[in-house]
Design an enzyme around this catalytic site. Structure first.
Site, PDB file in Angstrom:
ATOM      1  N   GLY A  46     150.359  84.095 -27.824  1.00  0.00           N
ATOM      2  CA  GLY A  46     151.530  83.149 -27.694  1.00  0.00           C
ATOM      3  C   GLY A  46     150.531  82.322 -26.621  1.00  0.00           C
ATOM      4  N   GLN A  51     150.233  74.398 -22.939  1.00  0.00           N
ATOM      5  CA  GLN A  51     149.559  74.981 -21.560  1.00  0.00           C
ATOM      6  C   GLN A  51     148.441  74.929 -21.774  1.00  0.00           C
ATOM      7  OE1 GLN A  51     151.208  78.602 -23.705  1.00  0.00           O
ATOM      8  NE2 GLN A  51     150.568  79.303 -21.573  1.00  0.00           N
ATOM      9  N   CYS A  95     151.727  85.512 -18.390  1.00  0.00           N
ATOM     10  CA  CYS A  95     151.885  84.424 -19.218  1.00  0.00           C
ATOM     11  C   CYS A  95     150.358  83.844 -18.665  1.00  0.00           C
ATOM     12  CB  CYS A  95     152.736  83.962 -18.780  1.00  0.00           C
ATOM     13  SG  CYS A  95     153.172  81.497 -19.197  1.00  0.00           S
ATOM     14  N   LEU A  96     149.631  83.409 -19.879  1.00  0.00           N
ATOM     15  CA  LEU A  96     148.311  82.566 -19.375  1.00  0.00           C
ATOM     16  C   LEU A  96     148.204  81.807 -18.875  1.00  0.00           C
ATOM     17  CD1 LEU A  96     147.257  82.816 -23.155  1.00  0.00           C
ATOM     18  CD2 LEU A  96     146.770  83.837 -21.677  1.00  0.00           C
ATOM     19  N   HIS A 137     159.819  83.323 -25.204  1.00  0.00           N
ATOM     20  CA  HIS A 137     159.282  82.513 -23.846  1.00  0.00           C
ATOM     21  C   HIS A 137     158.701  81.150 -23.965  1.00  0.00           C
ATOM     22  CE1 HIS A 137     155.189  84.137 -20.875  1.00  0.00           C
ATOM     23  NE2 HIS A 137     155.002  83.048 -22.031  1.00  0.00           N
ATOM     24  N   GLU A 138     157.854  81.323 -25.428  1.00  0.00           N
ATOM     25  CA  GLU A 138     156.880  80.604 -26.062  1.00  0.00           C
ATOM     26  C   GLU A 138     158.564  78.928 -26.240  1.00  0.00           C
ATOM     27  OE1 GLU A 138     154.355  80.592 -25.813  1.00  0.00           O
ATOM     28  OE2 GLU A 138     153.552  82.357 -25.866  1.00  0.00           O
ATOM     29  N   HIS A 141     158.982  77.443 -22.537  1.00  0.00           N
ATOM     30  CA  HIS A 141     157.524  76.314 -22.093  1.00  0.00           C
ATOM     31  C   HIS A 141     157.764  74.894 -22.648  1.00  0.00           C
ATOM     32  CE1 HIS A 141     154.416  78.626 -20.521  1.00  0.00           C
ATOM     33  NE2 HIS A 141     154.421  79.683 -21.552  1.00  0.00           N
TER      34      HIS A 141
END
Ligand code: GNR
Ligand code: NI
Length: 175
Positions: A46, A51, A95-96, A137-138, A141
């Site tokens: 995702g 990000q 997480c990236l 999670h997204e 963000h």
């Protein structure tokens, strides 16, 4: 399509609240294409626009398993319409934007989601399992929240300190 650099914590841009998108046009689709390519390259399952430094309420996702054909999904102006607080799901998240760190996070196991798709068409779906975990999670963000914000201050500060140290080392090597 272009692979864009992914911002990592602690970066103040990741704390921004993202703005709603006015219209799903070709420019936005180009952003979503770049996001998907960036996510596949990382690799991740995702990615939220912030990000890559774009404070818009846009998410891309692909939950296909290895060996399965790609299944890209696009979410514009997503809204959680309901959550089931009775049933939680605990998953070891990553997480990236928080490289090389994984920790269990507890979230509602199911939720409803309303959004605009790649063509700007309104959609409403029910989410469970990995879809429920990943979309929450997204969505975090978009509000400037990282999964480490759900952990103890001790764990959060420990990982942020390590990431800051790694950044300083990288900057020194480049100087
Ligand atoms: O690639 C990712 N894996 C993942 C694993 C568990 C829970 C959430 C995620 S999302 C993450 C990519 C990312 O950082 N998205 O914001
Ligand atoms: Ni993330």
């Amino acid at each position: 399509m272009t692979i864009r650099p992914i911002i990592t914590a602690p970066d103040p841009r990741l704390k921004q609240v993202s703005e709603p998108v006015a219209s799903v046009d070709d420019e936005l689709r180009a952003l979503m294409d770049d996001m998907l390519e960036t996510m596949y390259d990382a690799p991740g399952i995702g990615l939220a626009a912030i990000q890559i430094g774009v404070p818009k309420r846009v998410i891309v996702m692909d939950l296909a398993r290895e060996g399965e054909p790609p299944a890209p999904q696009y979410f514009v102006n997503p809204e959680i319409t309901w959550v089931n607080d009775e049933e939680v799901r605990i998953y070891e998240e990553g997480c990236l934007s928080v490289p090389d760190y994984y920790e269990n996070v507890e979230r509602p196991a199911r939720c409803g989601l309303r959004f605009l798709d790649y063509d700007g068409k309104p959609q409403e779906v029910a989410c469970d399992e990995m879809f429920a975990t990943c979309i929450q999670h997204e969505m975090d963000h978009l509000e400037g929240i990282l999964f480490i914000d759900h952990l103890s201050k001790l764990k959060r500060d420990r990982v942020l300190k390590r990431l800051l140290k790694e950044r300083r080392l990288r900057e020194k090597e480049l100087a």
